[in-house]
Design a protein around this motif. Structure first.
Motif, PDB file in Angstrom:
ATOM      1  N   THR A  16       0.856  -1.192   0.000  1.00  0.00           N
ATOM      2  CA  THR A  16       0.000   0.000   0.000  1.00  0.00           C
ATOM      3  C   THR A  16       0.892   1.243   0.000  1.00  0.00           C
ATOM      4  OG1 THR A  16      -0.100  -0.167   2.380  1.00  0.00           O
ATOM      5  CG2 THR A  16      -1.977  -1.035   1.145  1.00  0.00           C
ATOM      6  N   VAL A  17       0.549   2.170  -0.885  1.00  0.00           N
ATOM      7  CA  VAL A  17       1.374   3.376  -1.041  1.00  0.00           C
ATOM      8  C   VAL A  17       0.480   4.614  -1.027  1.00  0.00           C
ATOM      9  CG1 VAL A  17       3.023   4.576  -2.525  1.00  0.00           C
ATOM     10  CG2 VAL A  17       2.997   2.080  -2.508  1.00  0.00           C
ATOM     11  N   ASP A  18       0.897   5.594  -0.252  1.00  0.00           N
ATOM     12  CA  ASP A  18       0.246   6.914  -0.308  1.00  0.00           C
ATOM     13  C   ASP A  18       1.248   7.908  -0.878  1.00  0.00           C
ATOM     14  OD1 ASP A  18      -2.139   6.142   0.668  1.00  0.00           O
ATOM     15  OD2 ASP A  18      -1.928   7.081   2.651  1.00  0.00           O
ATOM     16  N   ILE A  19       0.768   8.741  -1.802  1.00  0.00           N
ATOM     17  CA  ILE A  19       1.629   9.798  -2.329  1.00  0.00           C
ATOM     18  C   ILE A  19       1.205  11.099  -1.641  1.00  0.00           C
ATOM     19  CG2 ILE A  19       2.271  11.141  -4.376  1.00  0.00           C
ATOM     20  CD1 ILE A  19       3.251   8.356  -4.729  1.00  0.00           C
ATOM     21  N   PHE A  20       2.143  11.728  -0.928  1.00  0.00           N
ATOM     22  CA  PHE A  20       1.849  12.992  -0.247  1.00  0.00           C
ATOM     23  C   PHE A  20       2.312  14.172  -1.112  1.00  0.00           C
ATOM     24  CE2 PHE A  20       2.108  11.438   4.478  1.00  0.00           C
ATOM     25  CZ  PHE A  20       0.995  10.652   4.263  1.00  0.00           C
ATOM     26  N   ARG A  65      -2.739   5.807  -3.337  1.00  0.00           N
ATOM     27  CA  ARG A  65      -3.685   6.893  -3.045  1.00  0.00           C
ATOM     28  C   ARG A  65      -2.881   8.183  -3.046  1.00  0.00           C
ATOM     29  NH1 ARG A  65      -6.436   8.648   2.587  1.00  0.00           N
ATOM     30  NH2 ARG A  65      -4.309   8.323   3.298  1.00  0.00           N
ATOM     31  N   THR A  66      -3.422   9.236  -3.666  1.00  0.00           N
ATOM     32  CA  THR A  66      -2.736  10.528  -3.637  1.00  0.00           C
ATOM     33  C   THR A  66      -3.398  11.413  -2.582  1.00  0.00           C
ATOM     34  OG1 THR A  66      -2.250  10.325  -5.992  1.00  0.00           O
ATOM     35  CG2 THR A  66      -1.998  12.509  -5.029  1.00  0.00           C
ATOM     36  N   VAL A  67      -2.578  12.011  -1.756  1.00  0.00           N
ATOM     37  CA  VAL A  67      -3.106  12.854  -0.672  1.00  0.00           C
ATOM     38  C   VAL A  67      -2.484  14.246  -0.777  1.00  0.00           C
ATOM     39  CG1 VAL A  67      -3.377  13.089   1.837  1.00  0.00           C
ATOM     40  CG2 VAL A  67      -3.175  10.806   0.812  1.00  0.00           C
ATOM     41  N   VAL A  68      -3.328  15.248  -0.890  1.00  0.00           N
ATOM     42  CA  VAL A  68      -2.812  16.621  -0.881  1.00  0.00           C
ATOM     43  C   VAL A  68      -2.866  17.130   0.558  1.00  0.00           C
ATOM     44  CG1 VAL A  68      -3.299  18.980  -1.594  1.00  0.00           C
ATOM     45  CG2 VAL A  68      -3.415  17.141  -3.257  1.00  0.00           C
ATOM     46  N   LEU A  69      -1.725  17.617   1.036  1.00  0.00           N
ATOM     47  CA  LEU A  69      -1.656  18.151   2.401  1.00  0.00           C
ATOM     48  C   LEU A  69      -1.585  19.665   2.279  1.00  0.00           C
ATOM     49  CD1 LEU A  69       1.075  15.634   3.606  1.00  0.00           C
ATOM     50  CD2 LEU A  69      -1.361  15.491   4.091  1.00  0.00           C
ATOM     51  N   ASP A  70      -2.728  20.286   2.402  1.00  0.00           N
ATOM     52  CA  ASP A  70      -2.812  21.726   2.129  1.00  0.00           C
ATOM     53  C   ASP A  70      -2.620  22.527   3.409  1.00  0.00           C
ATOM     54  OD1 ASP A  70      -3.249  24.167   1.001  1.00  0.00           O
ATOM     55  OD2 ASP A  70      -5.436  23.969   0.930  1.00  0.00           O
ATOM     56  N   ASP A  71      -1.511  23.193   3.498  1.00  0.00           N
ATOM     57  CA  ASP A  71      -1.244  24.041   4.664  1.00  0.00           C
ATOM     58  C   ASP A  71      -1.796  25.446   4.456  1.00  0.00           C
ATOM     59  OD1 ASP A  71      -0.341  23.106   7.025  1.00  0.00           O
ATOM     60  OD2 ASP A  71       1.778  23.602   6.710  1.00  0.00           O
ATOM     61  N   GLY A  72      -2.362  25.658   3.272  1.00  0.00           N
ATOM     62  CA  GLY A  72      -2.897  26.996   2.990  1.00  0.00           C
ATOM     63  C   GLY A  72      -4.399  27.059   3.173  1.00  0.00           C
ATOM     64  N   ASP A  73      -5.006  25.930   3.497  1.00  0.00           N
ATOM     65  CA  ASP A  73      -6.477  25.854   3.686  1.00  0.00           C
ATOM     66  C   ASP A  73      -7.232  26.508   2.535  1.00  0.00           C
ATOM     67  OD1 ASP A  73      -6.011  24.657   6.096  1.00  0.00           O
ATOM     68  OD2 ASP A  73      -6.105  26.528   7.243  1.00  0.00           O
ATOM     69  N   ILE A  81      -8.963  13.120  -5.511  1.00  0.00           N
ATOM     70  CA  ILE A  81      -7.741  12.995  -4.724  1.00  0.00           C
ATOM     71  C   ILE A  81      -8.068  13.370  -3.281  1.00  0.00           C
ATOM     72  CG2 ILE A  81      -5.571  14.274  -4.306  1.00  0.00           C
ATOM     73  CD1 ILE A  81      -5.152  14.075  -7.361  1.00  0.00           C
ATOM     74  N   THR A  82      -7.454  12.659  -2.342  1.00  0.00           N
ATOM     75  CA  THR A  82      -7.733  12.925  -0.923  1.00  0.00           C
ATOM     76  C   THR A  82      -7.171  14.285  -0.527  1.00  0.00           C
ATOM     77  OG1 THR A  82      -7.508  10.567  -0.555  1.00  0.00           O
ATOM     78  CG2 THR A  82      -7.485  11.981   1.408  1.00  0.00           C
TER      79      THR A  82
END
Lengths: 737, 470
Positions: free
Chosen positions: A80-84, A110-118, A131-132
């Motif tokens: 299992t792989v997540d792409i951040f 699974r692709t995960v966007v980690l948005d620090d800019g909200d 995309i997550t």
């Protein structure tokens, strides 16, 4: 590049050892016999700078002693792989390209966007692309905190990480996951490659098809060198990491703004291994102007100080000796700012005051300095295995010295006054003039000092003529470094292109409004917002155009309007190069174009450029190559119709041509020795040329297959070939404009 | 006008014009120098068939430089003699231009010519009527012909050019007996480029044959006296290795430094190395013998070979310092900047050299005023030729006796050379080997000091005292 343990490799290592011995003797001699007791500060400043240079060089030799070349292993199945994708304030169009490419990665993930800019826009984009999306409530600890938040919301065994501007290739995971059969492997790192070769960090010689990038040395030699010592480090992007390893160290390191280095140190200290896979698996955007370059280096410099003073690998438990040395080599670079300041300041000081940092600058000094310096340059060049480019590195040192000095100030500043900045990518990043103030100062002070001293010499007010001459040359060299940076920074400042135009040669059918005829031309570069078209016959600027871009396996129809046009004539034939912007291109079509551009076009064009030069040792040790005498080829970019076996015809492009042969780019494959007749499309006319297939190359891409075919023209009509060559020559001139 | 400025070829005339200006404008910078006077006097003596006492001891044949310089002196006096060397110097600049142009290209030729002229030695020796510039011209001209022959490939014409070059190199060798140190390296280079047989037949054998003829048949050929003279000079001017190294490279270190950059020239780096090596013999002679005498003049011969190599270096620096910018203006800026640095360095050296020797005009004026025909002057230096040359027409019967001979007496205690009217004491310079202080017992009783001249020189102060009979 393969780093075989060949005779050349052994010779260059021997050169490095010899250089180290000579340097040690030189430093001993300098320290014991030459320091000027009447100018202690100046003497020690220069001597310290020289010691630092020697230390950096020794550490470099150690690091790159035996670079490793690796080939991918069979991918592990069923992991299992997540792409951040951590993001803060990058433009949406940049992020979109990355996310589209992530969706095309073949290995299940699974692709995960980690948005620090909200940002709501990012949330919508993720929803649109399925995309997550994750946005954390607290925004502490910058990128590392963001990644750790992602870890908290991930169950995957492996984590892939990309910066928001890094567009991965579909086989990214396949290429790296096989390495994880080693249970102790924490991460596999791939290089960060940048496609915008007109950036501030690149220097391109289009004629020689050579591109020098500031980070080439790091990604092509230093990382493979560190890999040999199990010290390849995570660079924050283009890496695949084992979740278990990250958990073992409590997630990504948060005590530094360069979380990547800190995380690597922690992983290695816990006994985890690392691997460097030297294949371009993603393409990003390099700092386009001085401003993003400056911001990036402030962050790196600050991170360097933080790790140096707070988590110094020299004192952390668990690291091997070689890992400590490799980390030390990567940590001391912010000191370079002070070292270079000394090198830039000494010539003006000496020229103004006549005070020398050494007792005398005489033949004895030169007899020591010149062999030491020449040998150091030679050994560095060899150990850089053709990726060094000392002059370019010096140029960039000039560009960075004030930035690195500034980072110490930022480090010493109370934390609450600091603000984390990501490297700005895209058109908005224009370099303000204040950033080049240090370089301008070096230029002005150096030139004034030279004039001052020379005037004094002419009027015999001074008698240290050799000292003045040598320091004038040194100051001129520094001036040259400064001018190069200022010139390039200014040039980039006024470069207002919205995106880097990716060079390509794609057949394009076009129809001018009110005209029923479809004509064939070639796009010589394109973006997802527009293209440049090379056509036979003028295209009226005021009229809109319908364009059908013939991509491998697909065709994209768009409308466009001309924004500029240039023309040349060849006999009765008019050749035109026009720039078009797309007027009603749908998002789907843009996405299709984006995929093609970053999965195929970028890979193709970067392959055409060499990133290294042959070193002296390689030239001397390699067997003399047998060059086949080849006629001078003209860059053509002329469209052709290729007859299909089952009737009808397909499109192709003549990329270059000479009287003896031409290179055809097409989607059709051929057999060697097969006869072929193609029709070169010259506006409304066609000229047929017969040939025989000499060789065929394939890009081996399933999605965007392309064949480059070398065709022998010995059986063709010379008049027809000459006619096409004469047009091709004009086209080549037009492409250079 | 625009064509004149844009055509590179025309720049050589500007360079020559500069050379003419920098030398002619200050041609009378000092009184006749002892070597100038020596050569001119020797030439006059030889041409008039008189006994030539200096000829057997001279370190160059009387047949070349002394003859032509005395003819020039007959026509235009000291200015004529110096003017001749100015013309030879300009011709040498042209030779260097042609050499570098043939070996490399027009631009390198121009830079080489400029560098050669910008060095302090060249303009200095151009306006000094010694044999240095004549020998340099012949060496440069001979080397140029060798290069033309090499670059023009095989063939009869090429061989004849090589023969002509070899003959001129032989003439250079007899003009100044130090020049032959350059002949073997040039022959090796010719062998490397043109082959063994061509070099042997058209260069080595002719030079050896001419040398043999010269040695056995020429008037005042260089026999034992010359070697004795050279040995004396070596002993007198012997200094430590560090000092000789410093002193030698003081004059040419910048040219050597620039030529090292030439090694890294993409196309002609190897040629730069060869020229560098060709320039070394004279430097090695001084380093090995540690003879300080005339180093600052002899390095001129190194410059003949170094200038083209240094020109490659300047070109390389232009490209390097402009960070290989495609901007021609930037490259030209750095090339020009390096040339300006070199020029300034040269101007400084020129000024230094111009004030290297005492300007003895006040002393000449003194004798012009106080002297008389038939006077006897004792000198503790070897610079009597200055007075013979300057005052010869006014006092043809004046005698100048060296102090070591002046106070020798016969069995009766009488001075063999008779009593002198004046004594010239130059203890701190020309007379430092035989200071007057050693003869004070003779001087103090019979002579009183008439004049005391002070000279400010580049390296310090010196003085001359003239004593007259009480």
């Amino acid at each position: 590049m393969k780093f075989e343990d060949s005779k050349a490799e052994r010779f260059r290592r021997l050169t490095a050892v010899f250089s180290v011995l000579v340097t040690l003797y030189y430093l001993y001699w300098r320290g014991t016999e030459t320091l000027n007791p009447n100018a202690i500060v100046l003497a020690w400043a220069l001597y310290g700078a020289e010691i630092f240079a020697a230390l950096v060089t020794f550490l470099f030799y150690f690091t790159v002693w035996k670079p490793v070349s690796r080939s991918s292993k069979e991918p592990l199945i069923g992991k299992t792989v997540d792409i951040f994708i951590p993001t803060l304030d990058e433009e949406l169009n940049i992020l979109r390209k990355t996310l589209l490419a992530c969706n095309n990665i073949k290995y299940p993930h699974r692709t995960v966007v980690l948005d620090d800019g909200d940002r709501p826009g990012v949330r919508s984009l993720c929803e649109e692309l399925k995309i997550t999306y994750l946005a954390r409530p607290e925004h502490d600890n910058a990128k590392a905190g963001n990644l750790n938040y992602g870890l908290e919301h991930s169950e995957a065994e492996f984590i892939g990480i990309f910066d928001a501007d890094h567009v991965p290739l579909p086989h990214f995971i396949d290429a790296l996951i096989g390495y994880f059969e080693d249970e102790k492997l924490a991460f596999a790192q791939a290089p960060q490659e940048f496609y915008n070769i007109d950036s501030f960090q690149h220097r391109v010689d289009h004629k020689k098809k050579y591109v020098w990038a500031e980070q080439n040395l790091f990604y092509s030699i230093i990382q493979p060198g560190r890999d040999h010592w199990n010290a390849a480090y995570f660079v924050g992007s283009c890496a695949l990491m084992r979740r278990k390893a990250l958990d073992n160290i409590g997630g990504f390191g948060v005590k530094s703004v360069t979380e990547d280095m800190l995380t690597s140190v922690k992983l290695h200290a816990k006994g985890w291994n690392s691997v460097y896979h030297n294949e371009h698996l993603a393409y990003g955007i390099a700092a386009e102007t001085l401003l993003p370059f400056h911001i990036q280096r402030v962050r790196w410099g600050l991170g360097g100080w933080q790790v140096f003073f707070k988590s110094n690998p020299l004192f952390i438990r668990g690291l091997s000796f070689s890992q400590r040395i490799c980390y030390l080599a990567s940590l001391i670079y912010p000191f370079e700012g002070f070292q270079k300041l000394v090198f830039y300041a000494i010539p003006p000081i000496t020229l103004f005051t006549g005070i020398l940092p050494m007792r005398a600058m005489d033949i004895n000094y030169l007899l020591h300095f010149v062999p030491y310096y020449a040998l150091s340059l030679f050994a560095f060049n060899e150990m850089g295995r053709g990726f060094g480019g000392v002059l370019m590195l010096e140029e960039f040192s000039m560009g960075k010295f004030a930035t690195y000095i500034k980072t110490l100030g930022v480090f010493l500043m109370p934390k609450r006054f600091r603000r984390f900045k990501v490297t700005p990518k895209g058109v908005s990043s224009l370099a303000p003039y204040r950033l080049i103030a240090p370089q301008v100062t070096v230029i002005i002070v150096s030139l004034i000092a030279i004039v001052w001293a020379l005037v004094q010499l002419v009027f015999q007010l001074r008698s240290d003529e050799f000292i003045i001459a040598v320091n004038s040359l040194w100051a001129l060299y520094n001036t040259g470094l400064g001018i190069a940076i200022v010139q390039y920074a200014r040039q980039k400042l006024f470069q207002r292109r919205s995106d880097f135009r990716i060079p390509d040669s794609v057949p394009v059918l076009y129809r001018i409004a009110d005209d029923i005829n479809l004509r064939l031309a070639v796009a010589n570069n394109l973006t997802k917002e527009g293209l440049s078209l090379l056509s036979v016959g003028m295209i009226p600027e005021e009229k809109p155009l319908e364009l059908e871009i013939v991509l491998p396996n697909s065709m994209i129809k768009v409308s466009g309007s001309s924004i500029h046009a240039e023309k040349v004539t060849s006999g009765k034939i008019e050749l035109c190069r026009s720039g078009f912007t797309f007027t009603d291109v749908s998002v789907e079509k843009q996405d299709m174009l984006s995929r093609y551009l970053y999965e195929s076009a970028v890979v193709k064009f970067l392959k055409e450029y060499s990133t290294r030069y042959e070193t002296y040792v390689e030239k001397s040790f390699s067997k003399p190559r047998e060059y086949k005498k080849r006629a001078n080829r003209t860059l053509a970019y002329l469209p052709v119709l290729i007859p299909e076996k089952e009737g009808g015809s397909s499109f192709g492009v003549i990329k270059d041509i000479s009287s003896s042969g031409y290179l055809l780019a097409s989607q059709r494959s051929f057999e060697v020795d097969e006869d072929i007749t193609v029709a070169t499309v010259l506006g409304s006319k066609t000229v047929s040329i017969k040939g025989r297939i000499a060789r065929v190359f394939s890009n081996e891409s399933d999605d965007y297959p392309l064949f480059l075919t070398g065709i022998d023209l010995s059986e063709s009509q010379p008049e027809d070939v000459d006619h096409i060559i004469s047009i091709a020559e004009k086209a080549e001139n037009l492409l250079k404009l | 006008m625009k064509d004149i400025l844009t055509s590179k070829k025309n720049y050589i005339w500007l360079i020559l014009l500069y050379g003419l200006f920098i030398t002619a404008v200050n041609i009378d910078f000092t009184a006749v120098f002892v070597d100038e006077a020596f050569h001119i006097n020797m030439g006059h003596q030889f041409l008039s068939g008189d006994l030539c006492p200096g000829c057997p001891f001279a370190t160059g044949s009387v047949l070349i430089h002394p003859v032509i310089v005395s003819l020039a002196d007959s026509i235009g006096g000291l200015r004529g003699a110096r003017g001749l060397n100015i013309l030879l110097g300009l011709a040498l600049v042209m030779c260097i231009y042609v050499t570098a142009k043939k070996m490399f290209d027009e631009k390198t030729g121009l830079i080489a010519a400029a560098l050669f002229l910008f060095s302090g030695q060249t303009p200095y020796l151009m306006k000094l009527a010694t044999y240095d510039m004549t020998a340099a011209f012949l060496l440069g001209c001979g080397f140029m012909l060798v290069i033309i022959s090499i670059e023009s490939g095989p063939g009869r014409k090429s061989c004849l050019i090589l023969l002509a070059g070899s003959v001129i190199l032989f003439l250079a060798s007899i003009t100044k007996y130090l020049i032959p140190v350059f002949i073997p390296p040039i022959l090796i280079y010719t062998w490397y480029r043109k082959g063994f047989v061509s070099t042997l037949v058209w260069s080595a054998i002719p030079i050896l044959a001419l040398a043999a003829l010269f040695y056995f048949f020429a008037p005042y050929a260089p026999h034992a006296e010359v070697m004795g003279q050279i040995r004396d000079v070596q002993v007198e001017s012997h200094i430590s290795f560090t000092r000789i190294a410093d002193w030698t490279f003081r004059w040419i270190s910048l040219a050597y430094l620039l030529s090292v950059f030439g090694f890294f020239h993409e196309k002609h780096g190897k040629s730069a190395v060869i020229l560098f090596l060709l320039s070394l013999p004279i430097v090695l002679v001084h380093l090995l013998t540690r003879a300080e005498q005339s180093v600052n003049k002899n390095v001129l011969y190194s410059l003949i070979f170094l200038a083209p190599a240094a020109a490659l270096g300047v070109d390389r620096i232009g490209s390097l310092f402009s960070m290989r910018s495609p901007s021609r203006a930037l490259r030209h800026f750095f090339t020009a900047a390096v040339l300006i640095v070199f020029w300034t360095y040269g101007i400084y050296n020129l000024r230094w050299l111009e004030k290297q020797y005492p300007d003895v005009r006040p002393m000449i004026d003194f004798f012009d005023r106080e002297g008389f025909d038939g006077m006897k002057v004792i000198m503790n230096g070897w610079d009597s030729d200055i007075y013979i040359y300057s005052l010869g027409s006014k006092y043809p019967n004046a005698k100048y006796i060296h102090i070591t001979e002046a106070f020798k007496t016969d069995d009766d205690g009488n001075y063999i050379n008779g009593s002198a009217d004046f004594i010239v004491c130059e203890d701190n310079y020309y007379g430092k080997m035989n200071p007057c202080s050693e003869y004070s017992e003779f001087i103090d009783d019979d002579y009183k000091m008439m004049e005391h001249f002070l000279f400010e020189l580049s390296w310090g102060r010196t003085d001359t005292r003239i004593f007259g009979r009480r």
